[in-house]
Design an enzyme around this catalytic site. Structure first.
Site, PDB file in Angstrom:
ATOM      1  CG  LEU A 101      -3.703  22.394 -11.651  1.00  0.00           C
ATOM      2  CD1 LEU A 101      -3.383  22.326 -13.142  1.00  0.00           C
ATOM      3  CD2 LEU A 101      -2.420  22.681 -10.874  1.00  0.00           C
ATOM      4  N   PRO A 102      -6.457  25.600  -8.898  1.00  0.00           N
ATOM      5  CG  PRO A 102      -6.554  26.402  -6.704  1.00  0.00           C
ATOM      6  CD  PRO A 102      -6.196  25.192  -7.511  1.00  0.00           C
ATOM      7  CG  HIS A 103      -6.542  28.458 -13.428  1.00  0.00           C
ATOM      8  ND1 HIS A 103      -6.852  27.112 -13.317  1.00  0.00           N
ATOM      9  CD2 HIS A 103      -7.243  28.918 -14.479  1.00  0.00           C
ATOM     10  CE1 HIS A 103      -7.684  26.770 -14.278  1.00  0.00           C
ATOM     11  NE2 HIS A 103      -7.958  27.846 -14.999  1.00  0.00           N
ATOM     12  CB  ALA A 104      -8.259  33.739 -11.259  1.00  0.00           C
ATOM     13  CE1 TYR A 124     -13.354  29.650 -20.663  1.00  0.00           C
ATOM     14  CE2 TYR A 124     -13.476  30.214 -18.332  1.00  0.00           C
ATOM     15  CZ  TYR A 124     -13.702  30.539 -19.652  1.00  0.00           C
ATOM     16  OH  TYR A 124     -14.275  31.731 -19.980  1.00  0.00           O
TER      17      TYR A 124
END
Lengths: 457, 153
Positions: free
Chosen positions: B64-67, A456
């Site tokens: 896979l930290p994402h923002a 997401y």
């Protein structure tokens, strides 16, 4: 989650108990070593003794790695400064503080990331006030809980012999109701949970939890129970913060009396309140209660800061003929004792507080949690996000969602529209989904459902 | 597979001692900020917000930290190899030691979604994970920037 709880008082202890059960990593800080030792004997927690707002103590408590800090010491100031220290020095992601003094609460500008960095303010007195207001609005309800900013409510009622609820299968319920739909979320029979099915037959004395759009609740309740007259005459024992807030909110629509023992407190309450009669006296004084026509009063609600006074005066008022009596009770053990006796409704500030705390511990986008049945059950409002590819609920019909046993979806709020759940209702992204969970041990499965997958964006 | 400039050699930290998910995200934000302290805090908050909706731990010790980041015009990435695996609330419940952090512009497009999917596909390959666990900075940079042809083979 790694959580630091500041303060080992009533709320701190209740919170630690609730959270330690859920595989969280808990550290409790207090300056009272005896309290900490007692807690450590019973719970799987770490403790640090010291002044909760001091950076060195926070560091010892693991602030560098903590996901959340819950500041519930007895001092508003300590709680506020601790949150400031946690943010400035350790970038603690979630900071929750209990602040009681209306003098601070009056100024919301104080509580922002640029001022006092507190993400969630807990004011038990405000929570208790709102809780009692909803009970007074819905005569006959044992509990009334808000979801989706008040668009949907969960109401607990007791089924009466001869009432329309009793003796029928639940599937007939919505045929009975002319006023709109309601969903029975749970039934408790002699204290035991029964999972409601279409063919479940309600028995007298069952405690029934139902969900409905707020505007439909009075009508639904009229149909479910013997017609219960609205309340008119209210007596509050205790003219402190809660008593005043209640009286101020209700004095235009009800006839309100407040009994306060302390002459100074009574005088200042009388000055603040316009249409309320404030009496100076002892709420457990039989003669005073008779003089004030206790037998004609609809609600007697005892909210002094003394549990014993609240319990005794409520029991006395009931015996003297008050229609419904409520008592504010801090000690958990008393709540259990009293609820089964002569007091109609026992109100526990800890209980009201724990829900707002749990809201922030839950994984996924959970916006409201109400803890029920002394924490055994939970009602949750969760927001669905994402596309069918990265969500386990979006794009699915309710019957295809893999809910754990004892969990049910009662309603959905889409924008401002309340949609009662049907087996073929399809969940959309950004829907607020209201679930009832009979057994809190299944909470993790519900959390997993509402979490988006890694993809997401 | 990573476009020019998304990942810089300076954006790679090996054997980082961060002992918790919170500190891993803090460190990732710091790397992604490329020295801009205020921005680092803002990035940290965005990463946290995303993580609250559901963990980006995709299993096999990889996260896979994402923002999305307002005001950012080009995507940025950073890579952390942790000295000790930390609990990341991953799908498979396993702790994480390989962390690839990604920041994309606020109005991220299909292209960014593809990038994320491509990264995930890449990290699903066991050989790349094993090589990254042994690599030095230079080699890790090479593996991550040139691994489109390296693939999950």
């Amino acid at each position: 989650m790694k959580i630091i709880i500041l303060g080992a008082g009533q709320v701190g202890t209740t919170v630690a108990q609730n959270l330690a059960r859920e595989a969280n990593d808990i550290t409790v800080v207090d300056h009272n070593g005896d309290l900490l030792r007692e807690m450590q004997d019973r719970l799987d927690i770490r403790t640090v003794q010291g002044q909760a707002s001091h950076p060195q103590i926070l560091l010892q408590a693991g602030a560098e790695d903590a996901d959340m800090i819950i500041a519930v010491t007895n001092s508003d100031e300590t709680n506020m400064v601790a949150c400031q220290a946690a943010w400035t020095l350790f970038h603690t992601p979630t900071k929750i503080a209990r602040v009681r003094a209306p003098e601070y609460l009056k100024h919301p500008a104080l509580f922002s990331q640029n001022a006092l960095p507190i993400d969630v303010l807990i004011s038990p007195e405000q929570l208790v006030t709102d809780y009692i207001l909803r009970l007074i609005e819905h005569p006959g309800a044992l509990q009334v809980l808000d979801f989706a900013g008040g668009l949907v409510r969960l109401v607990a009622v007791r089924a009466y012999y001869g009432g329309p609820l009793v003796g029928h299968e639940l599937r007939d319920l919505n045929d009975h109701l002319k006023s709109g739909e309601a969903r029975v979320a749970a039934i408790y029979r002699k204290g035991q949970a029964i999972e409601p099915h279409g063919d479940t037959v309600v028995e007298p004395d069952d405690e029934v939890f139902f969900l409905a759009a707020t505007q439909n609740i009075p009508a639904v309740m009229r149909e479910l129970r013997r017609a219960e007259k609205p309340f008119r005459r209210l007596i509050f024992a205790g003219g402190g913060n809660i008593g005043r807030r209640l009286a101020a909110a209700l004095e235009r629509r009800y006839r309100v009396k407040v009994i306060e023992q302390n002459p100074e407190c009574a005088a200042s309450a009388a000055e603040q309140l316009r249409d309320t009669i404030v009496l100076c006296g002892d709420a457990a004084d039989e003669d005073l209660l008779r003089e004030e026509n206790i037998e004609d009063s609809d609600v007697f609600c005892a909210i002094t800061n003394d549990d014993e006074v609240n319990i005794l005066s409520a029991m006395l008022a009931k015996r003297l003929g008050a229609r419904k009596v409520m008592a504010l009770i801090n000690r958990a053990a008393y709540v259990d004792l009293v609820q089964s006796g002569n007091v109609d409704i026992a109100i526990s500030p800890q209980h009201a507080t724990i829900g707002s705390l749990l809201t922030h511990v839950r994984r996924g986008d959970v916006v409201m949690v109400h803890s029920l049945r002394r924490g055994a059950a939970e009602a949750i409002e969760a927001v669905a996000h994402g596309k069918p590819g990265d969500s386990k609920v979006v794009g699915r019909m309710i019957e295809d969602i893999r809910l754990p046993e004892g969990a049910s979806i009662g309603a959905i709020v889409r924008g401002d529209t309340v949609i009662m759940a049907h087996h073929d209702t399809v969940i959309e992204s950004e829907d607020h989904v209201i679930l009832f969970l009979m057994n809190k041990r299944k909470i993790e499965e519900v959390e997993r459902l509402f979490q988006v997958s890694w993809s997401y964006l | 597979m990573l476009d020019q400039g998304i990942l810089e050699p300076g954006g790679i930290r090996l054997d980082d001692p961060s002992p918790s998910k919170k500190r891993v995200l803090e460190r990732a934000a710091q790397i992604l900020s490329r020295g801009n302290g205020d921005m680092g805090v803002a990035i940290f908050e965005r990463l946290l917000e995303r993580e609250r909706l559901g963990s980006t731990g995709l299993g096999g010790g990889v996260a896979l930290p994402h923002a999305r980041m307002p005001g950012l015009s080009q995507s940025r990435a950073g890579f952390l190899r942790l000295a000790r695996p930390v609990d990341f609330d991953s799908v498979d419940g396993k702790p994480v030691d390989l962390v690839f952090a990604l920041l994309v512009p606020e109005d991220a497009t299909e292209e960014h979604l593809k990038l994320l999917a491509e990264l995930a596909r890449l990290f699903h390959g066991q050989s790349l994970r094993e090589e990254l666990r042994k690599a030095g900075v230079e080699q890790a940079y090479k593996l991550l920037t040139e691994s489109s042809n390296h693939d999950a083979a």
